[in-house]
Design a protein around this motif. Sequence first.
Motif, PDB file in Angstrom:
ATOM      1  N   GLY A   1       0.814  -1.216   0.000  1.00  0.00           N
ATOM      2  CA  GLY A   1       0.000   0.000   0.000  1.00  0.00           C
ATOM      3  C   GLY A   1       0.841   1.258   0.000  1.00  0.00           C
ATOM      4  O   GLY A   1       1.826   1.349  -0.728  1.00  0.00           O
TER       5      GLY A   1
ATOM      6  N   TYR B   1      -3.543  13.727  -3.419  1.00  0.00           N
ATOM      7  CA  TYR B   1      -4.286  12.477  -3.578  1.00  0.00           C
ATOM      8  C   TYR B   1      -4.988  12.443  -4.933  1.00  0.00           C
ATOM      9  O   TYR B   1      -4.946  11.438  -5.644  1.00  0.00           O
ATOM     10  CB  TYR B   1      -5.300  12.300  -2.440  1.00  0.00           C
ATOM     11  CG  TYR B   1      -4.728  11.541  -1.273  1.00  0.00           C
ATOM     12  CD1 TYR B   1      -4.855  10.165  -1.186  1.00  0.00           C
ATOM     13  CD2 TYR B   1      -4.035  12.204  -0.259  1.00  0.00           C
ATOM     14  CE1 TYR B   1      -4.309   9.462  -0.122  1.00  0.00           C
ATOM     15  CE2 TYR B   1      -3.487  11.507   0.807  1.00  0.00           C
ATOM     16  CZ  TYR B   1      -3.626  10.133   0.873  1.00  0.00           C
ATOM     17  OH  TYR B   1      -3.069   9.444   1.915  1.00  0.00           O
TER      18      TYR B   1
ATOM     19  N   ILE C   1      -2.205   9.089  -6.085  1.00  0.00           N
ATOM     20  CA  ILE C   1      -2.634   7.688  -6.059  1.00  0.00           C
ATOM     21  C   ILE C   1      -4.016   7.477  -6.663  1.00  0.00           C
ATOM     22  O   ILE C   1      -4.323   6.394  -7.169  1.00  0.00           O
ATOM     23  CB  ILE C   1      -2.568   7.129  -4.618  1.00  0.00           C
ATOM     24  CG1 ILE C   1      -2.591   5.592  -4.667  1.00  0.00           C
ATOM     25  CG2 ILE C   1      -3.688   7.710  -3.753  1.00  0.00           C
ATOM     26  CD1 ILE C   1      -2.251   4.940  -3.363  1.00  0.00           C
ATOM     27  N   GLN C   2      -4.880   8.505  -6.648  1.00  0.00           N
ATOM     28  CA  GLN C   2      -6.209   8.331  -7.241  1.00  0.00           C
ATOM     29  C   GLN C   2      -6.156   8.177  -8.760  1.00  0.00           C
ATOM     30  O   GLN C   2      -7.160   7.799  -9.380  1.00  0.00           O
ATOM     31  CB  GLN C   2      -7.125   9.486  -6.840  1.00  0.00           C
ATOM     32  CG  GLN C   2      -7.505   9.442  -5.364  1.00  0.00           C
ATOM     33  CD  GLN C   2      -8.470  10.528  -4.960  1.00  0.00           C
ATOM     34  OE1 GLN C   2      -8.846  11.396  -5.761  1.00  0.00           O
ATOM     35  NE2 GLN C   2      -8.881  10.515  -3.700  1.00  0.00           N
TER      36      GLN C   2
ATOM     37  N   ALA D   1      -3.831   0.280   0.435  1.00  0.00           N
ATOM     38  CA  ALA D   1      -4.007   0.537  -0.991  1.00  0.00           C
ATOM     39  C   ALA D   1      -3.669  -0.686  -1.835  1.00  0.00           C
ATOM     40  O   ALA D   1      -4.152  -0.829  -2.959  1.00  0.00           O
ATOM     41  CB  ALA D   1      -3.147   1.729  -1.416  1.00  0.00           C
TER      42      ALA D   1
ATOM     43  N   ASP E   1      -6.821  -2.544  -2.015  1.00  0.00           N
ATOM     44  CA  ASP E   1      -7.714  -1.849  -2.935  1.00  0.00           C
ATOM     45  C   ASP E   1      -7.294  -2.052  -4.388  1.00  0.00           C
ATOM     46  O   ASP E   1      -8.139  -2.149  -5.279  1.00  0.00           O
ATOM     47  CB  ASP E   1      -7.770  -0.359  -2.596  1.00  0.00           C
ATOM     48  CG  ASP E   1      -8.434  -0.108  -1.251  1.00  0.00           C
ATOM     49  OD1 ASP E   1      -9.122  -1.011  -0.756  1.00  0.00           O
ATOM     50  OD2 ASP E   1      -8.245   0.993  -0.691  1.00  0.00           O
TER      51      ASP E   1
ATOM     52  N   GLU F   1      -7.787  -4.056   4.882  1.00  0.00           N
ATOM     53  CA  GLU F   1      -8.250  -2.689   4.622  1.00  0.00           C
ATOM     54  C   GLU F   1      -7.878  -1.891   5.870  1.00  0.00           C
ATOM     55  O   GLU F   1      -8.726  -1.531   6.700  1.00  0.00           O
ATOM     56  CB  GLU F   1      -9.766  -2.695   4.368  1.00  0.00           C
ATOM     57  CG  GLU F   1     -10.303  -1.403   3.822  1.00  0.00           C
ATOM     58  CD  GLU F   1      -9.941  -1.168   2.350  1.00  0.00           C
ATOM     59  OE1 GLU F   1     -10.426  -0.160   1.798  1.00  0.00           O
ATOM     60  OE2 GLU F   1      -9.202  -1.966   1.753  1.00  0.00           O
TER      61      GLU F   1
ATOM     62  N   ALA G   1      -9.466   5.287   3.588  1.00  0.00           N
ATOM     63  CA  ALA G   1      -9.087   4.783   2.264  1.00  0.00           C
ATOM     64  C   ALA G   1      -9.151   5.940   1.273  1.00  0.00           C
ATOM     65  O   ALA G   1     -10.232   6.361   0.873  1.00  0.00           O
ATOM     66  CB  ALA G   1     -10.014   3.652   1.841  1.00  0.00           C
TER      67      ALA G   1
ATOM     68  N   ASP H   1      -8.054   5.968  -1.799  1.00  0.00           N
ATOM     69  CA  ASP H   1      -7.922   5.517  -3.182  1.00  0.00           C
ATOM     70  C   ASP H   1      -9.168   4.811  -3.703  1.00  0.00           C
ATOM     71  O   ASP H   1      -9.106   4.097  -4.696  1.00  0.00           O
ATOM     72  CB  ASP H   1      -6.718   4.574  -3.309  1.00  0.00           C
ATOM     73  CG  ASP H   1      -6.882   3.332  -2.442  1.00  0.00           C
ATOM     74  OD1 ASP H   1      -7.783   3.315  -1.576  1.00  0.00           O
ATOM     75  OD2 ASP H   1      -6.115   2.373  -2.628  1.00  0.00           O
TER      76      ASP H   1
END
Length: 266
Positions: A64, A88, A92-93, A117, A120, A138, A147, A149
């Motif tokens: 992550g 963000y 990472i998004q 992550a 995810d 998680e 979270a 992402d």
Amino acid sequence: MSAELRTERDGHVLILTIDDPKTRNALNGDAFFAAIEDTLARANADLDVRCIVVTGAGGAFSSGGNIRDMHEHKGMFGGPAATLIERYRTGIQRIPRAFSALDVPAIAAVDGPAIGAGCDLACMCDIRVASDRAVFAESFVRVGIVAGDGGSWLLPRIVGYSHAAEMAFTGAPVDAAKALAIGLVSEVVPPEKLMATALATAARIAANPPQVLRWTKRLLKEAQHQRLETILDMAAAHQAIAHGTADHAEAVAAMLEKRPPVFEGR
């Protein structure tokens, strides 16, 4: 291409390997995010790519976010709240957005930890296969964050709200056996059989017409949040196009002639 992301081809299957052993395959850095975006965009544009397998090297899927960077407030974790929001969004998004735009079926081959992550990321794929030493968590609450992402959107759609809430509220790890029981993964195998199993599933997928595979995935994705009538309309439109493809004609002819079909994406 980022040094932490390796790609290779196995026929119609594209294999993406996260290879950053010093961080246990943390998801971090603009170069890595750009490599994910570029690789998935190229795969989308190439009908010769019919399935993608995502895995991690060195006995870990992904740890992550980089905990050391969090501790030191470095990289995407540095700056005031307004700055972090943009980091963000532009950091990472980019990964969930790239996977959301991906029409090619994707399989996560998970060995070892898939944490935060990393968990995810596995959920961004359509199918998850795990080794019996895989661990999912998680775990954002355990480091005092949420979270960032898209995990709160992804996880409940896979395991249901109750299981997702338990994982997210406790941050507790889920072993491979429980992951199979709650539907987080579809198969658990010994570590030495993981990639062979994932690639065998990918080969069964890749044996089908590439355009229809992509339309099928798009319908499945849209069906998660659209009304039935909307999906029926979309299905009718895609079906009308599919009936006019050379691959459909080849599939029907091969079935009648009792021979393997050869699909060309036309």
